[in-house]
Design an enzyme around this catalytic site. Structure first.
Site, mmCIF file in Angstrom:
data_model
loop_
_atom_site.group_PDB
_atom_site.id
_atom_site.type_symbol
_atom_site.label_atom_id
_atom_site.label_comp_id
_atom_site.label_asym_id
_atom_site.label_seq_id
_atom_site.Cartn_x
_atom_site.Cartn_y
_atom_site.Cartn_z
ATOM 1 N N PHE A 495 64.175 -24.110 174.351
ATOM 2 C CA PHE A 495 63.384 -23.246 173.468
ATOM 3 C C PHE A 495 63.152 -21.854 174.046
ATOM 4 O O PHE A 495 62.042 -21.329 173.984
ATOM 5 C CB PHE A 495 62.037 -23.901 173.122
ATOM 6 C CG PHE A 495 62.099 -25.371 172.826
ATOM 7 C CD1 PHE A 495 63.097 -25.904 172.024
ATOM 8 C CD2 PHE A 495 61.165 -26.246 173.348
ATOM 9 C CE1 PHE A 495 63.160 -27.268 171.748
ATOM 10 C CE2 PHE A 495 61.217 -27.612 173.093
ATOM 11 C CZ PHE A 495 62.216 -28.120 172.286
ATOM 12 N N HIS A 496 64.201 -21.229 174.595
ATOM 13 C CA HIS A 496 64.066 -19.904 175.195
ATOM 14 C C HIS A 496 65.023 -18.887 174.571
ATOM 15 O O HIS A 496 65.716 -18.171 175.290
ATOM 16 C CB HIS A 496 64.338 -19.974 176.698
ATOM 17 C CG HIS A 496 63.368 -20.778 177.474
ATOM 18 N ND1 HIS A 496 63.611 -21.193 178.770
ATOM 19 C CD2 HIS A 496 62.128 -21.241 177.164
ATOM 20 C CE1 HIS A 496 62.574 -21.883 179.213
ATOM 21 N NE2 HIS A 496 61.672 -21.933 178.258
ATOM 22 N N PRO A 497 65.106 -18.751 173.249
ATOM 23 C CA PRO A 497 66.039 -17.775 172.678
ATOM 24 C C PRO A 497 65.604 -16.341 172.959
ATOM 25 O O PRO A 497 64.434 -15.983 172.779
ATOM 26 C CB PRO A 497 66.003 -18.080 171.178
ATOM 27 C CG PRO A 497 64.654 -18.682 170.947
ATOM 28 C CD PRO A 497 64.365 -19.478 172.184
#
Length: 564
Positions: A495-497
């Site tokens: 979850f690190h875009p």
């Protein structure tokens, strides 16, 4: 701070901030400190008054929940053997800080020095970003002043701040299996780390978290609560921005004059005297730019959108951390799988949290961390471990019934890049998110090497008493190709875009914003969120996003003063 319906006189503000997440909340706080400045913060989601936002383990009930999550999914990905992934993004005040893992992690000094080189602006160097990290910190290590052992706190005060809005605490739990994994990591050659946030995070230790006394500390609490009552700050929730309002001057210069918002069942126009600030995140901001005619001309024409400004980098350069989740069954070990496997166990977990605000309900998704190198040739730590005393098929799925722990590992500096592109001209359609995971040979090699390294750590004497047995992916897989293929089968996003509106030099054709985060070719429009990162940081991305917002707020106020 007003949250009611708009009146005819309320449709003009000095600044309009699109997105009430991590960056948006901080910027709203900073700009509205001046009572002469009228600020509007727009959030598509609802208020953060949902109980599970605030209980740390509540991320299990927020991810995949339309109350708090945009419910995005990725496109089928060749690197994941055709799988698509759930792609959580916060849809509530506080944004992703309301549903994330609460881990406070800046990254490595070299990340920011690299940004300075990429942009040609030393403002983004580690030494010049450090004051922006410290500006909003309230770090537990400085609660009591001096170090009780030495009488000196300079080693922490040089690196951390105290008295700011953003609370950072140590975790309120202990697991023997995690202690043993940490010792095994040391036996495998990974040093202990006392502080992951000093510029070099190599080592093993416990993550620090954004909590206050066992409750999640999100950016709505941190930055909007202190601004409550400021008459110059308006916060509109359930207000989904459809597009930007662009105007052209007599000289042909385009400026952003405001936004069109879907609110209370109708479209309304709100105008900005000074600037519109996009803080809708690495997915939402490029989507909104493209819907407004700012982006790759071919894509816009494909969907019948008039090209206001051909900016090919909008939505490109998507980078993310892909975690490979290895699971080991263990014997004679207390894990959450067995502890929460009975009605009595669940009752005791709940009671401990009610009485002490500690225990499993105070847990972040990952408790123990490690940063190390995938092989000796690496010049710096390029892997991050998230170690958990539990196992499950995926977040939101039930815990396994056998005692087990999970050691997830991710490549901190992936070379695979993807894209975010609109599917249509309808603002309510989710964009196509294509991360292109494991699409380079380098990333596939590091994936295989990282799985071998997990096995090396678990084989150390410190874990022998638990007789760990590799369950996923399975010891039968040994070659580079087998392991890379298996990584595609079991890996998931962490979850690190970032990177989809990246900053760069004026002569960089793929840069979307300049080093002061102003959109190229459009005046009075900035992007302030994780999308502006030219390269992903070597760790979790929420803390760097807040640093970006802190720096951007100063840029905005400086520019306003110069133009006054």
């Amino acid at each position: 701070m007003t949250r009611g319906a708009s009146r005819p006189s309320d449709d003009v503000f000095d600044y309009i901030i699109v997105g009430g997440g991590s960056a948006g909340c901080l910027i709203a706080n900073r700009l509205s400190r001046d009572p002469a400045i009228r600020v509007l913060l727009l959030e598509a989601g609802r208020k953060d008054d949902y109980l599970w936002i605030h209980i740390p383990v509540g991320y299990l009930y927020c991810i995949g929940n339309p109350r708090t999550d945009w419910l995005f999914k990725t496109e089928p990905d060749a690197g994941l053997n055709g799988r698509s992934l759930r792609y959580p993004r916060g849809k509530t005040l506080g944004g992703c800080s309301s549903i994330n893992g609460m881990i406070y992690m800046r990254g490595q000094a070299r990340d920011f020095d690299g940004w300075a080189t990429t942009t040609g602006d030393d403002a983004w160097s580690w030494q010049n970003c450090l004051p922006d990290f410290k500006a909003h910190e309230d770090h537990f290590r400085l609660d009591d002043g001096a170090d009780p052992k030495t009488g000196d706190n300079s080693r922490f005060s040089d690196m951390h701040g105290h008295g700011g809005e953003w609370r950072i605490e140590k975790q309120r739990l202990r697991w023997d299996i995690l202690e043993s994994f940490a010792e095994a990591a040391v036996e495998a050659g990974i040093p202990r780390s006392e502080d992951f946030n000093s510029g070099d995070n190599e080592g093993v230790g416990y993550f620090e978290v954004n909590q206050r006394s066992g409750w999640r500390w999100n950016t709505s609490k941190a930055f909007l609560r202190p601004a409550k009552g400021r008459p110059n700050l308006s916060v509109w929730t359930q207000s989904h921005v459809e597009r930007l309002i662009l105007e052209t001057s007599g000289s042909g210069r385009k400026r952003c004059a405001g936004v069109v918002v879907q609110r209370q069942g109708r479209s309304v126009q709100v105008r900005a005297r000074r600037e519109v600030i996009l803080s809708a995140g690495a997915i939402g901001s490029p989507q909104l730019l493209q819907l407004s005619g700012i982006g790759p001309a071919g894509l816009l024409k494909q969907h019948g959108i008039e090209v206001a400004h051909d900016l090919p980098g909008v939505g490109e350069n998507l980078q993310d951390h892909l975690q490979i989740r290895t699971v080991f069954k263990v014997g004679k070990a207390k894990t959450l799988n067995t502890l929460a496997g009975s009605v009595f166990g669940k009752a005791m977990i709940g009671l401990e949290y009610v009485l002490k605000r500690s225990g499993p309900m105070s847990m972040s998704p990952s408790q123990l961390g490690a940063f190390t190198r995938s092989d000796d040739s690496q010049p710096h730590a390029n892997l991050e471990y998230h170690v958990q005393p539990l196992s499950l098929d995926a977040f939101g799925e039930p815990l396994h019934t056998v005692p087990a722990f999970t050691a997830s590992v991710c490549n901190l500096n992936p070379t695979s890049v993807g894209s975010v592109r609109i599917r249509s001209a309808d603002f309510s359609d989710a964009p196509a998110i294509a991360p292109n995971y494991l699409s380079t040979e380098e990333d596939r090699k590091i994936a295989a090497d990282s799985l071998r390294q997990v096995r090396k750590i678990v084989a150390q004497p410190a874990l022998a008493k638990y007789k760990p047995e590799e369950w996923k992916p399975g010891i039968q897989y040994q070659t580079d190709e087998e392991l890379a293929t298996l990584a595609g089968d079991i890996a998931s996003t962490i979850f690190h875009p970032v990177g989809t509106t990246r900053m760069g030099r004026h002569d960089d054709p793929m840069a979307v914003v300049d080093s002061r985060l102003r959109v190229r070719g459009i005046s009075d429009l900035r992007v302030v969120d994780a999308g502006v990162m030219p390269n992903i940081t070597s760790g979790n991305t929420n803390a760097p996003t807040l640093m970006i917002a802190e720096k951007a707020a100063a840029f905005i106020l400086q520019d306003a003063a110069e133009n006054a």
